[in-house]
Design a protein around this motif. Structure first.
Motif, PDB file in Angstrom:
ATOM      1  N   ALA A 104      15.211 107.815 -24.933  1.00 15.79           N
ATOM      2  CA  ALA A 104      15.389 107.641 -26.375  1.00 15.79           C
ATOM      3  C   ALA A 104      16.093 106.328 -26.704  1.00 15.79           C
ATOM      4  O   ALA A 104      15.702 105.631 -27.645  1.00 15.79           O
ATOM      5  N   ALA A 105      17.108 105.985 -25.949  1.00 16.15           N
ATOM      6  CA  ALA A 105      17.887 104.781 -26.263  1.00 16.15           C
ATOM      7  C   ALA A 105      17.044 103.511 -26.236  1.00 16.15           C
ATOM      8  O   ALA A 105      17.060 102.734 -27.201  1.00 16.15           O
ATOM      9  N   PRO A 106      16.261 103.249 -25.180  1.00 14.93           N
ATOM     10  CA  PRO A 106      15.445 102.025 -25.208  1.00 14.93           C
ATOM     11  C   PRO A 106      14.363 102.049 -26.293  1.00 14.93           C
ATOM     12  O   PRO A 106      14.060 101.011 -26.888  1.00 14.93           O
ATOM     13  N   LEU A 107      13.802 103.228 -26.568  1.00 18.09           N
ATOM     14  CA  LEU A 107      12.790 103.303 -27.621  1.00 18.09           C
ATOM     15  C   LEU A 107      13.402 103.000 -28.985  1.00 18.09           C
ATOM     16  O   LEU A 107      12.801 102.296 -29.805  1.00 18.09           O
ATOM     17  N   ILE A 108      14.603 103.494 -29.214  1.00 17.19           N
ATOM     18  CA  ILE A 108      15.286 103.206 -30.481  1.00 17.19           C
ATOM     19  C   ILE A 108      15.610 101.717 -30.574  1.00 17.19           C
ATOM     20  O   ILE A 108      15.420 101.087 -31.619  1.00 17.19           O
ATOM     21  N   LEU A 109      16.069 101.130 -29.472  1.00 19.29           N
ATOM     22  CA  LEU A 109      16.368  99.691 -29.477  1.00 19.29           C
ATOM     23  C   LEU A 109      15.109  98.857 -29.708  1.00 19.29           C
ATOM     24  O   LEU A 109      15.135  97.858 -30.435  1.00 19.29           O
ATOM     25  N   LEU A 110      14.001  99.258 -29.097  1.00 18.94           N
ATOM     26  CA  LEU A 110      12.740  98.550 -29.300  1.00 18.94           C
ATOM     27  C   LEU A 110      12.316  98.631 -30.756  1.00 18.94           C
ATOM     28  O   LEU A 110      11.901  97.622 -31.355  1.00 18.94           O
ATOM     29  N   ALA A 111      12.436  99.810 -31.349  1.00 18.24           N
ATOM     30  CA  ALA A 111      12.085  99.965 -32.766  1.00 18.24           C
ATOM     31  C   ALA A 111      13.000  99.110 -33.646  1.00 18.24           C
ATOM     32  O   ALA A 111      12.535  98.487 -34.615  1.00 18.24           O
ATOM     33  N   GLN A 112      14.289  99.054 -33.320  1.00 17.52           N
ATOM     34  CA  GLN A 112      15.211  98.222 -34.092  1.00 17.52           C
ATOM     35  C   GLN A 112      14.870  96.744 -33.951  1.00 17.52           C
ATOM     36  O   GLN A 112      14.936  95.987 -34.925  1.00 17.52           O
ATOM     37  N   ASN A 113      14.507  96.311 -32.747  1.00 16.16           N
ATOM     38  CA  ASN A 113      14.120  94.902 -32.548  1.00 16.16           C
ATOM     39  C   ASN A 113      12.889  94.556 -33.355  1.00 16.16           C
ATOM     40  O   ASN A 113      12.800  93.477 -33.949  1.00 16.16           O
ATOM     41  N   ARG A 114      11.911  95.463 -33.379  1.00 15.39           N
ATOM     42  CA  ARG A 114      10.703  95.206 -34.175  1.00 15.39           C
ATOM     43  C   ARG A 114      11.044  95.136 -35.657  1.00 15.39           C
ATOM     44  O   ARG A 114      10.528  94.290 -36.382  1.00 15.39           O
ATOM     45  N   GLN A 115      11.936  96.026 -36.112  1.00 13.91           N
ATOM     46  CA  GLN A 115      12.346  95.995 -37.517  1.00 13.91           C
ATOM     47  C   GLN A 115      13.101  94.705 -37.827  1.00 13.91           C
ATOM     48  O   GLN A 115      12.910  94.106 -38.885  1.00 13.91           O
ATOM     49  N   ASP A 116      13.952  94.260 -36.899  1.00 15.71           N
ATOM     50  CA  ASP A 116      14.668  92.987 -37.084  1.00 15.71           C
ATOM     51  C   ASP A 116      13.683  91.827 -37.189  1.00 15.71           C
ATOM     52  O   ASP A 116      13.869  90.919 -38.004  1.00 15.71           O
ATOM     53  N   ASP A 117      12.637  91.843 -36.370  1.00 18.01           N
ATOM     54  CA  ASP A 117      11.622  90.784 -36.433  1.00 18.01           C
ATOM     55  C   ASP A 117      10.927  90.794 -37.786  1.00 18.01           C
ATOM     56  O   ASP A 117      10.704  89.744 -38.393  1.00 18.01           O
ATOM     57  N   ARG A 118      10.572  91.994 -38.271  1.00 17.04           N
ATOM     58  CA  ARG A 118       9.925  92.083 -39.588  1.00 17.04           C
ATOM     59  C   ARG A 118      10.872  91.615 -40.685  1.00 17.04           C
ATOM     60  O   ARG A 118      10.461  90.895 -41.607  1.00 17.04           O
ATOM     61  N   ASP A 119      12.142  92.007 -40.598  1.00 17.90           N
ATOM     62  CA  ASP A 119      13.116  91.574 -41.598  1.00 17.90           C
ATOM     63  C   ASP A 119      13.294  90.067 -41.580  1.00 17.90           C
ATOM     64  O   ASP A 119      13.410  89.433 -42.631  1.00 17.90           O
ATOM     65  N   ARG A 120      13.303  89.475 -40.375  1.00 21.20           N
ATOM     66  CA  ARG A 120      13.458  88.028 -40.259  1.00 21.20           C
ATOM     67  C   ARG A 120      12.260  87.307 -40.893  1.00 21.20           C
ATOM     68  O   ARG A 120      12.426  86.335 -41.626  1.00 21.20           O
ATOM     69  N   VAL A 121      11.055  87.807 -40.655  1.00 24.33           N
ATOM     70  CA  VAL A 121       9.861  87.190 -41.249  1.00 24.33           C
ATOM     71  C   VAL A 121       9.913  87.323 -42.772  1.00 24.33           C
ATOM     72  O   VAL A 121       9.637  86.356 -43.496  1.00 24.33           O
ATOM     73  N   ASN A 122      10.290  88.513 -43.261  1.00 20.95           N
ATOM     74  CA  ASN A 122      10.387  88.702 -44.709  1.00 20.95           C
ATOM     75  C   ASN A 122      11.445  87.794 -45.318  1.00 20.95           C
ATOM     76  O   ASN A 122      11.242  87.237 -46.400  1.00 20.95           O
ATOM     77  N   MET A 123      12.574  87.629 -44.612  1.00 16.53           N
ATOM     78  CA  MET A 123      13.621  86.762 -45.110  1.00 16.53           C
ATOM     79  C   MET A 123      13.154  85.307 -45.162  1.00 16.53           C
ATOM     80  O   MET A 123      13.436  84.585 -46.132  1.00 16.53           O
ATOM     81  N   GLU A 124      12.433  84.872 -44.130  1.00  8.40           N
ATOM     82  CA  GLU A 124      11.919  83.503 -44.129  1.00  8.40           C
ATOM     83  C   GLU A 124      10.917  83.302 -45.258  1.00  8.40           C
ATOM     84  O   GLU A 124      10.913  82.259 -45.920  1.00  8.40           O
ATOM     85  N   GLN A 125      10.061  84.295 -45.497  1.00 13.67           N
ATOM     86  CA  GLN A 125       9.101  84.192 -46.599  1.00 13.67           C
ATOM     87  C   GLN A 125       9.823  84.173 -47.937  1.00 13.67           C
ATOM     88  O   GLN A 125       9.454  83.402 -48.834  1.00 13.67           O
ATOM     89  N   ASP A 126      10.854  85.010 -48.095  1.00 13.63           N
ATOM     90  CA  ASP A 126      11.630  85.011 -49.334  1.00 13.63           C
ATOM     91  C   ASP A 126      12.332  83.684 -49.544  1.00 13.63           C
ATOM     92  O   ASP A 126      12.375  83.153 -50.665  1.00 13.63           O
ATOM     93  N   ARG A 127      12.872  83.117 -48.457  1.00 11.48           N
ATOM     94  CA  ARG A 127      13.551  81.826 -48.565  1.00 11.48           C
ATOM     95  C   ARG A 127      12.561  80.731 -48.966  1.00 11.48           C
ATOM     96  O   ARG A 127      12.856  79.899 -49.821  1.00 11.48           O
ATOM     97  N   ALA A 128      11.381  80.748 -48.362  1.00 17.86           N
ATOM     98  CA  ALA A 128      10.365  79.740 -48.712  1.00 17.86           C
ATOM     99  C   ALA A 128       9.934  79.906 -50.166  1.00 17.86           C
ATOM    100  O   ALA A 128       9.775  78.917 -50.889  1.00 17.86           O
ATOM    101  N   ARG A 129       9.742  81.153 -50.586  1.00 14.45           N
ATOM    102  CA  ARG A 129       9.352  81.418 -51.976  1.00 14.45           C
ATOM    103  C   ARG A 129      10.447  80.956 -52.930  1.00 14.45           C
ATOM    104  O   ARG A 129      10.169  80.346 -53.967  1.00 14.45           O
TER     105      ARG A 129
END
Length: 188
Positions: A104-129
């Motif tokens: 469970a622990a590595p799966l949760i960490l993997l899911a959090q990393n993917r969410q962090d990547d999505r948040d980072r992309v959204n933040m970069e798009q928001d900053r560009a906008r």
């Protein structure tokens, strides 16, 4: 010299021992003699890990886990000894819970990393906008200022009317002066 030419010829021909490669800057797809490991789709694995992590974070998981532990303990304490499969102190249950936690622990960490990547992309798009919006606002502000400045230099109706009135009065005074001169020359 012939030895070099022969070596050059041998290097350009594919060897008969393995698969031929046309380009040296690309890795071979298979290695002869080694065990090939199974491949997986990282995106599909990431989506699966997110689904599992979402389930592990719900009340439903806690209820099911509680039910399993209660049934496990009840089975191994309340039923006759010949059907027990994990006697007290429930070492096998502890092993199963540890195994579940270790996955469970590595799966949760993997899911959090993917969410962090999505948040980072959204933040970069928001900053560009936001940067584009600021640039557009500054451009429009400069354009409005230029229009205001240009309107200050444009002749308005009132200005034209006053100037026409001035020109008209000047023309009338010139006509009077011409008439006076004409009358003065006729008298002579």
């Amino acid at each position: 010299m012939r030895a070099r030419e022969g070596a050059r010829d041998r290097r350009s021909e594919p060897s008969t021992g393995g698969p031929a490669r046309s380009r040296l800057d690309q890795p071979r797809t298979t290695r002869p003699g080694l065990i090939t490991l199974p491949t997986y789709d990282p995106e599909a694995f990431g989506k699966l890990s997110e689904r599992i992590a979402r389930f592990l974070g719900t009340g439903r998981f806690i209820v099911w886990m509680t039910v399993v532990v209660v049934v496990w303990v009840g089975w191994n304490t309340l039923l006759p000894d010949d059907v027990h499969f994990d006697d007290y102190p429930f070492i096998f249950l502890t092993l199963m819970l540890s195994l579940q936690a270790s996955y469970a622990a590595p799966l949760i960490l993997l899911a959090q990393n993917r969410q962090d990547d999505r948040d980072r992309v959204n933040m970069e798009q928001d900053r560009a906008r936001s940067d584009r919006n600021i640039a557009d606002t500054e451009y429009l502000t400069r354009e409005v200022a230029a229009l205001r400045q240009g309107l200050g230099e444009v002749a308005t109706r009132a200005f034209i009317a006053s100037e026409l009135g001035t020109v008209r009065s000047d023309l009338q005074s010139l006509l009077k002066e011409i008439d006076e001169r004409r009358q003065g020359s006729e008298m002579l």
